[in-house]
Scaffold this active site. Structure first.
Site, PDB file in Angstrom:
ATOM      1  N   LYS A  13       0.839  -1.208   0.000  1.00 50.48           N
ATOM      2  CA  LYS A  13       0.000   0.000   0.000  1.00 50.48           C
ATOM      3  C   LYS A  13       0.877   1.263   0.000  1.00 50.48           C
ATOM      4  O   LYS A  13       0.664   2.177  -0.788  1.00 50.48           O
ATOM      5  CB  LYS A  13      -0.912   0.028   1.239  1.00 50.48           C
ATOM      6  CG  LYS A  13      -1.795  -1.192   1.394  1.00 50.48           C
ATOM      7  CD  LYS A  13      -2.675  -1.102   2.623  1.00 50.48           C
ATOM      8  CE  LYS A  13      -1.952  -1.083   3.957  1.00 50.48           C
ATOM      9  NZ  LYS A  13      -1.250  -2.334   4.320  1.00 50.48           N
ATOM     10  N   ARG A  87      -9.762   0.758   8.381  1.00 43.79           N
ATOM     11  CA  ARG A  87      -9.397  -0.600   8.771  1.00 43.79           C
ATOM     12  C   ARG A  87     -10.520  -1.306   9.509  1.00 43.79           C
ATOM     13  O   ARG A  87     -10.360  -2.455   9.913  1.00 43.79           O
ATOM     14  CB  ARG A  87      -8.185  -0.558   9.702  1.00 43.79           C
ATOM     15  CG  ARG A  87      -6.855  -0.643   8.988  1.00 43.79           C
ATOM     16  CD  ARG A  87      -5.791  -0.310  10.013  1.00 43.79           C
ATOM     17  NE  ARG A  87      -4.590  -1.072   9.822  1.00 43.79           N
ATOM     18  CZ  ARG A  87      -3.489  -0.601   9.235  1.00 43.79           C
ATOM     19  NH1 ARG A  87      -3.444   0.606   8.770  1.00 43.79           N
ATOM     20  NH2 ARG A  87      -2.425  -1.362   9.134  1.00 43.79           N
ATOM     21  N   ARG A 126      12.419  -5.429   5.796  1.00 46.45           N
ATOM     22  CA  ARG A 126      12.335  -4.028   5.374  1.00 46.45           C
ATOM     23  C   ARG A 126      13.117  -3.095   6.311  1.00 46.45           C
ATOM     24  O   ARG A 126      13.066  -3.238   7.518  1.00 46.45           O
ATOM     25  CB  ARG A 126      10.842  -3.676   5.388  1.00 46.45           C
ATOM     26  CG  ARG A 126      10.501  -2.241   5.306  1.00 46.45           C
ATOM     27  CD  ARG A 126       9.021  -2.054   5.112  1.00 46.45           C
ATOM     28  NE  ARG A 126       8.244  -2.335   6.312  1.00 46.45           N
ATOM     29  CZ  ARG A 126       6.936  -2.149   6.404  1.00 46.45           C
ATOM     30  NH1 ARG A 126       6.266  -1.723   5.353  1.00 46.45           N
ATOM     31  NH2 ARG A 126       6.293  -2.426   7.510  1.00 46.45           N
ATOM     32  N   ARG A 160      11.252  -0.463  11.667  1.00 46.45           N
ATOM     33  CA  ARG A 160      10.079  -0.212  12.509  1.00 46.45           C
ATOM     34  C   ARG A 160      10.019  -1.237  13.641  1.00 46.45           C
ATOM     35  O   ARG A 160      10.245  -2.426  13.417  1.00 46.45           O
ATOM     36  CB  ARG A 160       8.800  -0.319  11.658  1.00 46.45           C
ATOM     37  CG  ARG A 160       8.499   0.979  10.948  1.00 46.45           C
ATOM     38  CD  ARG A 160       7.374   0.905   9.964  1.00 46.45           C
ATOM     39  NE  ARG A 160       6.186   0.171  10.374  1.00 46.45           N
ATOM     40  CZ  ARG A 160       5.117   0.031   9.600  1.00 46.45           C
ATOM     41  NH1 ARG A 160       5.077   0.595   8.395  1.00 46.45           N
ATOM     42  NH2 ARG A 160       4.068  -0.654  10.012  1.00 46.45           N
ATOM     43  N   ARG A 171      -0.591  -8.499  13.349  1.00 46.58           N
ATOM     44  CA  ARG A 171      -1.152  -7.510  12.408  1.00 46.58           C
ATOM     45  C   ARG A 171      -1.951  -8.201  11.307  1.00 46.58           C
ATOM     46  O   ARG A 171      -3.020  -7.723  10.895  1.00 46.58           O
ATOM     47  CB  ARG A 171      -0.024  -6.654  11.813  1.00 46.58           C
ATOM     48  CG  ARG A 171       0.552  -5.657  12.823  1.00 46.58           C
ATOM     49  CD  ARG A 171       1.959  -5.185  12.485  1.00 46.58           C
ATOM     50  NE  ARG A 171       2.074  -4.524  11.211  1.00 46.58           N
ATOM     51  CZ  ARG A 171       3.241  -4.273  10.602  1.00 46.58           C
ATOM     52  NH1 ARG A 171       4.383  -4.623  11.159  1.00 46.58           N
ATOM     53  NH2 ARG A 171       3.259  -3.666   9.441  1.00 46.58           N
TER      54      ARG A 171
HETATM   55  P1  AP5 Z   1       4.866  -1.522   1.842  1.00 47.03           P
HETATM   56  O1  AP5 Z   1       4.544  -0.732   0.630  1.00 47.03           O
HETATM   57  O2  AP5 Z   1       5.571  -0.827   2.958  1.00 47.03           O
HETATM   58  O3  AP5 Z   1       3.558  -2.261   2.366  1.00 47.03           O
HETATM   59  P2  AP5 Z   1       2.342  -1.720   3.207  1.00 47.03           P
HETATM   60  O4  AP5 Z   1       1.147  -2.433   2.717  1.00 47.03           O
HETATM   61  O5  AP5 Z   1       2.327  -0.215   3.203  1.00 47.03           O
HETATM   62  O6  AP5 Z   1       2.778  -2.288   4.623  1.00 47.03           O
HETATM   63  P3  AP5 Z   1       2.787  -1.647   6.044  1.00 47.03           P
HETATM   64  O7  AP5 Z   1       3.542  -2.628   6.923  1.00 47.03           O
HETATM   65  O8  AP5 Z   1       3.295  -0.241   6.049  1.00 47.03           O
HETATM   66  O9  AP5 Z   1       1.267  -1.684   6.355  1.00 47.03           O
HETATM   67  P4  AP5 Z   1       0.568  -1.721   7.686  1.00 47.03           P
HETATM   68  O10 AP5 Z   1      -0.802  -1.565   7.213  1.00 47.03           O
HETATM   69  O11 AP5 Z   1       0.812  -2.861   8.576  1.00 47.03           O
HETATM   70  O12 AP5 Z   1       1.266  -0.513   8.474  1.00 47.03           O
HETATM   71  P5  AP5 Z   1       0.751   0.927   8.853  1.00 47.03           P
HETATM   72  O13 AP5 Z   1       1.921   1.810   8.933  1.00 47.03           O
HETATM   73  O14 AP5 Z   1      -0.401   1.316   8.032  1.00 47.03           O
HETATM   74  O15 AP5 Z   1       5.724  -2.779   1.379  1.00 47.03           O
HETATM   75  C1  AP5 Z   1       6.269  -3.698   2.307  1.00 47.03           C
HETATM   76  C2  AP5 Z   1       7.628  -4.204   1.778  1.00 47.03           C
HETATM   77  O16 AP5 Z   1       7.418  -4.924   0.563  1.00 47.03           O
HETATM   78  C3  AP5 Z   1       8.624  -3.097   1.410  1.00 47.03           C
HETATM   79  O17 AP5 Z   1       9.924  -3.551   1.703  1.00 47.03           O
HETATM   80  C4  AP5 Z   1       8.425  -2.917  -0.092  1.00 47.03           C
HETATM   81  O18 AP5 Z   1       9.584  -2.420  -0.728  1.00 47.03           O
HETATM   82  C5  AP5 Z   1       8.101  -4.324  -0.532  1.00 47.03           C
HETATM   83  N1  AP5 Z   1       7.178  -4.390  -1.665  1.00 47.03           N
HETATM   84  C6  AP5 Z   1       6.094  -3.589  -1.906  1.00 47.03           C
HETATM   85  N2  AP5 Z   1       5.457  -3.987  -3.034  1.00 47.03           N
HETATM   86  C7  AP5 Z   1       6.153  -5.070  -3.496  1.00 47.03           C
HETATM   87  C8  AP5 Z   1       5.985  -5.935  -4.626  1.00 47.03           C
HETATM   88  N3  AP5 Z   1       4.993  -5.774  -5.510  1.00 47.03           N
HETATM   89  N4  AP5 Z   1       6.876  -6.939  -4.789  1.00 47.03           N
HETATM   90  C9  AP5 Z   1       7.895  -7.115  -3.890  1.00 47.03           C
HETATM   91  N5  AP5 Z   1       8.119  -6.321  -2.805  1.00 47.03           N
HETATM   92  C10 AP5 Z   1       7.250  -5.327  -2.620  1.00 47.03           C
HETATM   93  O19 AP5 Z   1       0.154   0.652  10.341  1.00 47.03           O
HETATM   94  C11 AP5 Z   1       1.020   0.376  11.431  1.00 47.03           C
HETATM   95  C12 AP5 Z   1       0.199   0.305  12.708  1.00 47.03           C
HETATM   96  O20 AP5 Z   1      -0.433   1.573  12.962  1.00 47.03           O
HETATM   97  C13 AP5 Z   1      -0.958  -0.705  12.719  1.00 47.03           C
HETATM   98  O21 AP5 Z   1      -0.535  -2.015  13.057  1.00 47.03           O
HETATM   99  C14 AP5 Z   1      -1.905  -0.084  13.781  1.00 47.03           C
HETATM  100  O22 AP5 Z   1      -1.438  -0.334  15.083  1.00 47.03           O
HETATM  101  C15 AP5 Z   1      -1.749   1.415  13.510  1.00 47.03           C
HETATM  102  N6  AP5 Z   1      -2.732   1.899  12.525  1.00 47.03           N
HETATM  103  C16 AP5 Z   1      -2.455   2.446  11.290  1.00 47.03           C
HETATM  104  N7  AP5 Z   1      -3.597   2.789  10.660  1.00 47.03           N
HETATM  105  C17 AP5 Z   1      -4.612   2.452  11.499  1.00 47.03           C
HETATM  106  C18 AP5 Z   1      -6.027   2.531  11.386  1.00 47.03           C
HETATM  107  N8  AP5 Z   1      -6.619   3.027  10.273  1.00 47.03           N
HETATM  108  N9  AP5 Z   1      -6.782   2.082  12.424  1.00 47.03           N
HETATM  109  C19 AP5 Z   1      -6.198   1.597  13.541  1.00 47.03           C
HETATM  110  N10 AP5 Z   1      -4.866   1.479  13.704  1.00 47.03           N
HETATM  111  C20 AP5 Z   1      -4.079   1.897  12.690  1.00 47.03           C
END
Ligand code: AP5
Length: 218
Positions: A13, A87, A126, A160, A171
């Site tokens: 994402k 979410r 990552r 992270r 997660r």
């Molecule tokens: P990346 O693009 O970083 O993936 P992502 O889907 O953004 O993953 P995140 O871990 O950031 O998502 P998340 O939803 O768990 O975290 P968030 O910060 O939102 O890609 C991942 C890796 O893969 C990278 O190394 C990239 O280079 C690689 N990659 C990407 N595409 C690829 C491909 N096609 N092929 C190969 N490699 C690839 O949330 C963190 C925490 O915050 C949550 O756990 C929660 O506690 C809180 N939080 C955030 N939002 C909310 C909400 N709306 N409600 C409640 N709590 C929330």
């Protein structure tokens, strides 16, 4: 245009949202980044969220929807990419309200479909530059010069705290239990488009672009 990128942790994402911001001038609204920024600034919201995020659980609906609401004004011209939000069903309903209050509506919900086992490897490998945030990976994308950022030359990197295997599995469980069930809410409105998130970044980008461009040719 207002779009949601939906998918489990590591689905790509953030990668797609950052690319769309750079290439199309849209604005990436990542609730994860907002919460990490709040923590870095030492705000009460950030401090309160830290333990929840470190455990891999979800921060409260009211907190994240308020953060998104604060960022939404003034983005009408550029369009928004919701990354990691909504979410839960309550967040989905809050987003509808936030948008309709501003005379806006969702155009697409893009679901990145992925294999969960591959996600654990993606996320635990990552890391990023501590200065410019350029993304790297232990297996797929190491800096060209050892321990030196390709982009800014920094030798400082960060990971992270929630990117360890146990937390990633929590997660993923949260995604299955609370986030995946909101898909029908959007399916019944004909908004959901699916993309193969296991394809290369370039292929995923092409699939996402084809969806966004379909609205221009309509
Ligand atoms: P990346 O693009 O970083 O993936 P992502 O889907 O953004 O993953 P995140 O871990 O950031 O998502 P998340 O939803 O768990 O975290 P968030 O910060 O939102 O890609 C991942 C890796 O893969 C990278 O190394 C990239 O280079 C690689 N990659 C990407 N595409 C690829 C491909 N096609 N092929 C190969 N490699 C690839 O949330 C963190 C925490 O915050 C949550 O756990 C929660 O506690 C809180 N939080 C955030 N939002 C909310 C909400 N709306 N409600 C409640 N709590 C929330």
């Amino acid at each position: 245009m207002n779009i949601i990128l939906l998918g489990p942790p590591g689905a790509g994402k953030g990668t797609q949202a950052a690319r769309l911001e750079a290439q199309r001038g849209m604005v990436q609204l990542s609730t994860g980044d907002m919460l990490r920024q709040a923590l870095a600034q030492g705000t009460p919201v950030g401090i309160q969220a830290k333990a929840v995020m470190d455990a891999g659980a979800l921060v409260s609906d009211a907190i994240v929807s308020a953060l998104v609401g604060e960022r939404l004004d003034g983005l009408e011209e550029r369009g928004s990419i919701f990354d990691g939000y909504p979410r839960t069903r309550a967040q989905a309903e809050a987003l509808d309200q936030l948008l309709s209050d501003r005379g806006r509506a969702l155009d697409f919900v893009i679901e990145l479909e992925v294999d969960e086992d591959a996600l654990v490897e993606r996320i635990t490998g990552r890391f990023s530059c501590a200065v410019c945030n350029a993304p790297y990976h232990d297996i797929y994308k190491l800096p060209k010069v050892e321990e030196t950022c390709d982009k800014c030359g920094s030798r400082e990197f960060k990971r992270r705290p929630d990117d360890n295997e146990a937390t990633v599995r929590t997660r993923l469980g949260e995604y299955r239990a609370k986030t995946a069930p909101i898909l029908p809410y959007y399916e019944q409105r004909g908004l959901v488009h699916r993309v193969d998130g296991m394809a290369s970044v370039e292929e995923v980008s092409a699939q996402v672009d084809a969806i966004l461009d379909s609205s221009i040719s309509d």
